[in-house]
Design an enzyme around this catalytic site. Structure first.
Site, mmCIF file in Angstrom:
data_model
loop_
_atom_site.group_PDB
_atom_site.id
_atom_site.type_symbol
_atom_site.label_atom_id
_atom_site.label_comp_id
_atom_site.label_asym_id
_atom_site.label_seq_id
_atom_site.Cartn_x
_atom_site.Cartn_y
_atom_site.Cartn_z
ATOM 1 N N ASP A 230 44.879 37.269 38.163
ATOM 2 C CA ASP A 230 45.305 36.477 37.041
ATOM 3 C C ASP A 230 44.880 37.247 35.721
ATOM 4 O OD1 ASP A 230 42.700 35.679 38.419
ATOM 5 O OD2 ASP A 230 42.217 34.862 36.397
ATOM 6 N N ASP B 52 42.300 39.403 28.919
ATOM 7 C CA ASP B 52 41.357 38.965 29.102
ATOM 8 C C ASP B 52 39.965 39.563 29.451
ATOM 9 O OD1 ASP B 52 42.579 36.451 29.635
ATOM 10 O OD2 ASP B 52 43.542 36.898 31.428
#
Length: 487
Positions: A253, A263
């Site tokens: 993810d 991220d």
């Protein structure tokens, strides 16, 4: 209700919400009590075509989520992911997408607020972010941009005036993140989990339209798409390894489909060269250690390939065979990128088998002696013999081989020196410098160290006198450094 106003300098043109609504949920960011604009990336703002005077005045309200500008259609994305190897249904648990902004040059980017409150995907989380991790992502993502590594970028950091409960009470903050998109390997896993082939087709077509339009005429678009993503990921991870960057949480993810670094959680840069280096507080097994990153990238790409099997060929076995062939090519593709990038650090124009051995021997030597990776290459670039390693017999022998390779390629010494400067940064976001700057901001509300660090990291290859100071090795040697996700 969150205030909505017209801001003419924004140019939202949202396409992701044209996908089936299983891929997102409409969600306004939560209001905050006392928003305060702490950092504003004016260089990026100008690049985006934004009106900076207006943003200085209204940025606290916009980047906290209290004020929604015209054209914005806030939502939280749905996706799945393999976290430390285990499949989980996920989604934006603390991030809200404001929409897609189109720049004056026609570039389309996502504008996202990270730490914007609870969403339908928050599970038991509070949806908030704390100041420390927001500042770390701001610093490191901007440093990666300066290092010429594809990355999401930070447009603003806003304090919320609220406390957030973690292991202790922390200051709340919101990061405004800019990325060419937030489509992930996990987005494709989410579509595949529904066992609805039409969903995967719609997501694939959308992703190709947005990021790989050159594939439109390919006979087998899913296979061509997989091939391109493999190349992008191989090139990206080679650049990480080149500068000693450890992502820290390479779950599927957190893998962008377009080859950008996204991220930033427990990320860090190695000091001493160590393939086993781990900085994340939650990576107890070393799954995402520095030296494991290429293999993990291949593993993540295999998960992407699995989602495309129904589209690659009507015969599942044939589809698996074709996808596996591509995945098995990853090490060779990665090595080509990696050795080429490492060759540039040594001033080499061509990297064949002899040069590859030269690179391998050097890294083996650096690891055995626990030599500071960035400082060593910086000293080599400047021809400064200020490390004990330069007097070692094994290094002297290696240096002879290096100079022989350079002579064999017939590259002028001035060209070599310039090439090395372009690929060996004078300064990186050293862990101790980042931590010191963050702590000063948290404890004293003083952002001066962060701003100075950001200025120096804009062009890490400049080799200025100020960068000389910030390019020094950590004063305490190679002490244990730990980073946290902030969730």
């Amino acid at each position: 209700m969150t205030e909505k106003r017209r801001m003419s300098h924004w140019n939202f043109d949202n396409t992701y919400t044209m996908l089936p609504d299983v891929f997102y949920k409409k969600q306004l960011p939560a209001r905050v009590e006392r928003p305060e604009l702490m950092l504003l990336n004016e260089e990026l703002g100008h690049e985006l075509g934004l009106h900076m005077d207006a943003l200085r005045e209204e940025g606290a309200a916009i980047f906290s989520g209290n004020q929604i500008v015209e054209g914005s259609e806030p939502f939280a994305q749905a996706y799945a992911g393999h976290q430390f190897g285990h499949f989980t249904m996920l989604g934006d648990g603390r991030a809200v997408m404001l929409g897609e902004h189109v720049t004056p040059s026609g570039k389309r980017v996502d504008i996202q607020l990270k730490g914007a409150g609870q969403t339908p995907f928050s599970r038991r989380g509070d949806g908030r972010a704390t100041l420390g991790p927001v500042l770390r992502e701001y610093i490191v993502s901007e440093a990666m941009h300066g290092l010429n590594i594809p990355t999401s970028r930070a447009l603003a950091a806003v304090g919320t005036g609220e406390n957030v409960q973690r292991e202790q009470m922390k200051q709340g903050a919101v990061l405004t993140r800019v990325s060419s998109s937030h489509i992930r390997v996990g987005t494709f896993e989410y579509a595949a989990y529904a066992r609805d082939e039409a969903l995967i087709i719609k997501l694939l077509d959308y992703t190709i339209d947005r990021h790989y339009p050159q594939l439109q005429k390919e006979k087998n678009k899913p296979l061509a798409f997989l091939r391109e993503v493999i190349k992008k990921q191989a090139a990206l991870v080679a650049l990480w390894m080149k500068v000693g960057f450890v992502h820290g949480v390479m779950n599927t993810d957190n893998v962008s489909i377009n080859g950008q670094t996204i991220d930033y959680g427990p990320c860090a840069f190695i000091d001493a060269y160590d393939r086993k280096a781990v900085f994340s507080s939650i990576d107890h097994s070393g799954r995402y250690a520095y030296g494991n990153q290429p293999a993990i990238a291949q593993w993540n790409l295999a998960r992407l390939a699995e989602t495309l099997i129904p589209l690659i060929h009507p015969d599942p076995q044939q589809a698996i065979h074709e996808a596996t062939d591509l995945i098995n090519m990853f090490p060779q593709i990665y090595d080509t990128y990696w050795y080429a990038e490492m060759g540039k650090k040594l001033g080499l124009e061509i990297v064949d088998s002899k040069e590859r051995k030269l690179i391998d021997d050097l890294l083996h030597f650096l690891e055995g002696e626990r030599i500071d990776y960035t400082y060593f290459f910086r000293s080599l670039t400047l021809n400064k013999r200020d490390l004990a390693i330069f007097e070692a017999a094994s290094f002297i022998e290696w240096e002879k081989q290096w100079k022989h390779c350079l002579a064999r390629q017939g590259v002028d010494e001035s060209v070599i020196a310039q090439r090395m400067k372009q690929h060996n940064p004078a300064v990186i976001p050293r862990n101790y410098l980042v931590e010191k700057a963050i702590q000063k901001a948290e404890r004293e509300a003083d952002f001066s160290d962060i701003k100075q660090l950001l200025d120096l990291l804009q062009d890490p290859y400049a080799y200025t006198a100020e960068q000389e100071k910030y390019g020094q090795m950590p004063p305490d040697g190679d002490s244990r450094y730990i980073t946290y996700c902030g969730t």
